[in-house]
Write a protein that holds these residues in place. Structure first.
Motif, PDB file in Angstrom:
ATOM      1  N   THR A 129       0.592  -1.261  -0.066  1.00 16.54           N
ATOM      2  CA  THR A 129       0.143  -0.178  -0.042  1.00 16.54           C
ATOM      3  C   THR A 129       0.845   1.248  -0.029  1.00 16.54           C
ATOM      4  OG1 THR A 129      -1.787  -1.339   1.244  1.00 16.54           O
ATOM      5  CG2 THR A 129      -1.701   1.063   1.288  1.00 16.54           C
ATOM      6  N   PRO A 177      -5.929   1.331   2.766  1.00 20.20           N
ATOM      7  CA  PRO A 177      -6.171   2.403   2.115  1.00 20.20           C
ATOM      8  C   PRO A 177      -6.852   3.379   2.495  1.00 20.20           C
ATOM      9  CG  PRO A 177      -6.664   0.287   0.669  1.00 20.20           C
ATOM     10  CD  PRO A 177      -6.460  -0.063   2.193  1.00 20.20           C
ATOM     11  N   LEU A 233      -0.612   2.850   9.294  1.00 20.05           N
ATOM     12  CA  LEU A 233      -0.470   1.788   8.524  1.00 20.05           C
ATOM     13  C   LEU A 233       0.061   0.721   9.363  1.00 20.05           C
ATOM     14  CD1 LEU A 233       0.317   2.750   4.944  1.00 20.05           C
ATOM     15  CD2 LEU A 233      -1.782   1.794   5.771  1.00 20.05           C
ATOM     16  N   LEU A 274      -4.524   5.067   5.024  1.00 19.61           N
ATOM     17  CA  LEU A 274      -3.582   5.975   4.196  1.00 19.61           C
ATOM     18  C   LEU A 274      -4.386   7.256   4.066  1.00 19.61           C
ATOM     19  CD1 LEU A 274      -0.779   6.470   2.773  1.00 19.61           C
ATOM     20  CD2 LEU A 274      -1.936   5.206   0.815  1.00 19.61           C
ATOM     21  N   SER A 275      -5.460   7.157   3.389  1.00 26.80           N
ATOM     22  CA  SER A 275      -6.389   8.283   2.963  1.00 26.80           C
ATOM     23  C   SER A 275      -6.660   9.253   4.187  1.00 26.80           C
ATOM     24  CB  SER A 275      -7.634   7.810   2.371  1.00 26.80           C
ATOM     25  OG  SER A 275      -8.463   9.083   2.236  1.00 26.80           O
ATOM     26  N   SER A 277       2.580   1.706  -3.363  1.00 28.96           N
ATOM     27  CA  SER A 277       1.737   1.998  -4.565  1.00 28.96           C
ATOM     28  C   SER A 277       1.577   3.573  -4.339  1.00 28.96           C
ATOM     29  CB  SER A 277       0.419   1.185  -4.402  1.00 28.96           C
ATOM     30  OG  SER A 277       0.629  -0.053  -4.569  1.00 28.96           O
ATOM     31  N   ALA A 278       1.382   4.066  -3.359  1.00 27.64           N
ATOM     32  CA  ALA A 278       1.147   5.263  -3.009  1.00 27.64           C
ATOM     33  C   ALA A 278       2.420   6.483  -3.018  1.00 27.64           C
ATOM     34  CB  ALA A 278       0.597   5.747  -1.460  1.00 27.64           C
TER      35      ALA A 278
END
Length: 627
Positions: free
Chosen positions: A164, A551, A568, A554-555, A167-168
């Motif tokens: 995760t 996710p 996380l 993270l957001s 990917s960010a």
């Protein structure tokens, strides 16, 4: 909320109540929940049955077989004896040692694999230390999850949050990025378990079966067998080489009983060198370097050895079998193997054997069984038995194959066998197979660590090898090693997690909780993320919880302009530290039956531990990864 969501939440609630009550078997509850969701149209038949083809369920079956091989070959007893020497008689030291060893293994091997390898060892350790296995098995399962936080590969949620972050656009976590968190978890977990263990089972349920008869060790001690057990080794020039026991007729000549012959095999491979144990039958041929176990007086044994040029071994001479010495065996195990055993039989009041001489009893001819001793009131007769006349009230100690003893037990006209021969035979370990079981276990661990093949392939390969190489005697015995209640429980609950995600119940819960707490700052948000993950993992798998919530966490961190790492990590720890339910993680389910746990044990021990770890992590994560 829509209809399917309401039905899913209601089914989960009803299942939870039944799990807690313990009045209905857990596997039946899981199947009932599955049927309710199928009949309600929430799950298709394919989705409902998908749990039983899930790699985790298949892997659990294989791990049970591997664990059975480790136990049946005596490897578990060997390792547990070493751990017992380190831990001593202290319950506290044993608990700490088991949790530390398990945590270290769990850092590199999946928690399910760790528990499967350690469980038979810990059960054997508990039996040797004379404590209830339930005192150690739940700490074992929890320690495997605690140790999983030490490394990147320790548990699936660690890999999910790493993916995760990458990917960010964030930096990839290293192999030991989790180690400080893991160390804190292990310390907190062990300290908490030292207090919470008081709620674990202390006494075996049901007590000892009074009809089970004496153990092999008790029989050997009762008849003082080891005081009359001697070993002679066949020299290269001995006169009995290449002759059968029938030709030699040793009982008639010397009044001795030949109990067993041990013969070295696989000499070319030092790692797999073992000693083959064989019952001494009439057609058994004596070979050079054989070690012959004989029962009788010392004078008779010495005459036998002198006449045939045999080496009379000292009773404490070392005979190595995978670094285990004979003197380390229990008394009864010197007279028993997986094929051969001893049992006590009583003469019935109307027995045709009453008044007969032992030599005319026909035991050997009819049942292929030897009489080793006779108990007559308080007297034990061990020598010159052939000339003894059997009387009513006599108890006979006999030896033969377990199958022949079972046949004798079925014929109750003359004698009654005390105990259950087939059950006793299952307790005798195949020690000569211990190095092979160790090799298979190490191969499995190597494949799991290196990830050359998928984990399920590594475990099933090890399970097949255990059967093929004889560490588990046959497929029937392999099936018996599997705890099918745990398998059905996990297989039934995995599709329920699909329903939770499919109906949107999981998303509704997480979105609502995070949006409600976002305005209170990063610390409150961290608490919310951890609690949400921890609660959700009680109903769906830890991997599914992490995939769903990573996710969102993270957001939330980005919206708060905060460092996403503590959020996380909170998801990973919250998903991995789920101890309040037996079906939340495979390790919890694996130990449930062996530890004789009820759902209430997980609530009394696992829930407080889960809360303690949560409080510690909420305090530590901002220190390690500032907002």
């Amino acid at each position: 909320m829509n209809g399917p969501m309401i039905l899913t939440l209601a089914t989960l609630g009803a299942a939870s109540i039944l799990f807690v009550s313990g009045k209905v078997r857990s596997d039946l509850v899981a199947i009932g929940a599955l049927l309710a969701l199928m009949l309600g149209g929430v799950l298709t038949a394919e989705e409902a049955l998908s749990g039983f083809s899930n790699s985790v369920v298949i892997m659990m079956i294989g791990l049970f077989v591997v664990g059975g091989g480790i136990f049946h070959t005596g490897l578990a007893k060997l390792v547990s004896s070493k751990l017992l020497q380190l831990g001593g008689a202290s319950d506290t030291r044993l608990l700490i040692m088991v949790m530390l060893v398990t945590s270290l293994i769990g850092a590199f091997v999946s928690n399910t694999g760790t528990v499967a390898v350690m469980m038979p060892i810990v059960v054997s350790l508990a039996m040797s230390a004379r404590i209830n296995p339930g005192q150690l098995l739940m700490p074992l399962a929890f320690a495997s999850s605690l140790g999983g936080m030490l490394t990147l590969i320790g548990t699936a949620p660690n890999l999910v949050i790493t993916k995760t972050l990458v990917s960010a656009g964030y930096e990839k976590l290293s192999f030991f990025s989790f180690t400080p968190i893991g160390v804190v978890c292990i310390i907190a977990g062990i300290l908490a378990m030292l207090f919470l263990r008081r709620f674990l089972p202390k006494e075996e349920e049901g007590g000892k079966d009074k009809q089970s008869g004496r153990s092999l060790e008790e029989l050997a001690q009762k008849y003082q067998l080891t005081q009359n057990l001697y070993r002679v080794q066949v020299a290269s020039d001995s006169a009995i080489r290449s002759k059968t026991l029938r030709e030699l007729d040793i009982p008639a000549q010397f009044g001795l009983n030949i109990i067993e012959i041990r013969r070295k095999i696989s000499a070319k491979n030092q790692f797999f060198k073992t000693i083959n144990q064989e019952i001494a039958g009439p057609d058994t041929m004596i070979e050079s370097e054989d070690i012959v176990y004989v029962n009788g007086s010392f004078e008779q044994v010495r005459q036998f050895a002198d006449q045939y040029g045999l080496i009379l071994l000292d009773q404490h001479a070392v005979e190595r079998r995978f670094d285990v010495q004979v003197e380390e065996q229990q008394d009864g195990e010197q007279y028993a193997t997986r094929d051969v055993g001893i049992a006590e039989v009583m003469l019935t009041p109307n027995s045709s054997l009453i008044g007969r001489f032992v030599k005319h009893s026909g035991f050997r001819e009819k049942y292929r069984i030897n009489i080793l001793g006779i108990q007559r009131k308080e007297q034990y007769l061990l020598h010159h038995l052939k000339e003894e006349k059997m009387r009513f009230g006599d108890a006979l100690l006999v030896q033969g194959t377990w199958q022949d003893i079972a046949l004798l037990a079925a014929d109750q006209s003359d004698v009654v066998v005390v105990g259950q021969p087939i059950e006793e035979s299952s307790k005798v370990t195949m020690d000569q197979k211990a190095p092979i079981a160790a090799g298979v276990m190490l191969l499995m661990v190597l494949l799991l660590v290196t990830e050359i093949v998928p984990a399920v392939v590594a475990v099933m390969t090890a399970a097949v090898l255990m059967v093929v190489l004889g560490c588990v005697r046959n497929m029937e015995e392999a099936y018996k090693t599997v705890n099918w209640e745990s398998i059905v429980l996990i297989g039934g609950m995995i599709p329920v997690s699909i329903a939770v995600e499919k109906t949107g119940a999981a998303g509704l819960l997480s979105d609502g909780l995070v949006s409600a707490l976002g305005s209170y700052g990063p610390l409150v948000m961290l608490i919310g993320v951890y609690l949400t993950t921890s609660i959700m993992t009680m109903f769906i798998s830890n991997t599914a919880s992490t995939v769903l919530l990573a996710p969102i966490a993270l957001s939330a961190a980005i919206q708060l302009d905060a460092n996403p790492f503590p959020f996380l990590f909170a998801v990973a720890v919250g998903a991995s530290m789920c101890f309040a339910s037996p079906f939340s993680t495979p390790p919890n389910a694996l130990v449930m039956s062996a530890g004789r746990y009820r759902f209430s044990h997980y609530l009394k021990v696992g829930l407080p531990l889960q809360m303690i770890i949560g409080v510690v992590m909420i305090a530590v994560l901002p220190l390690l990864f500032p907002f």
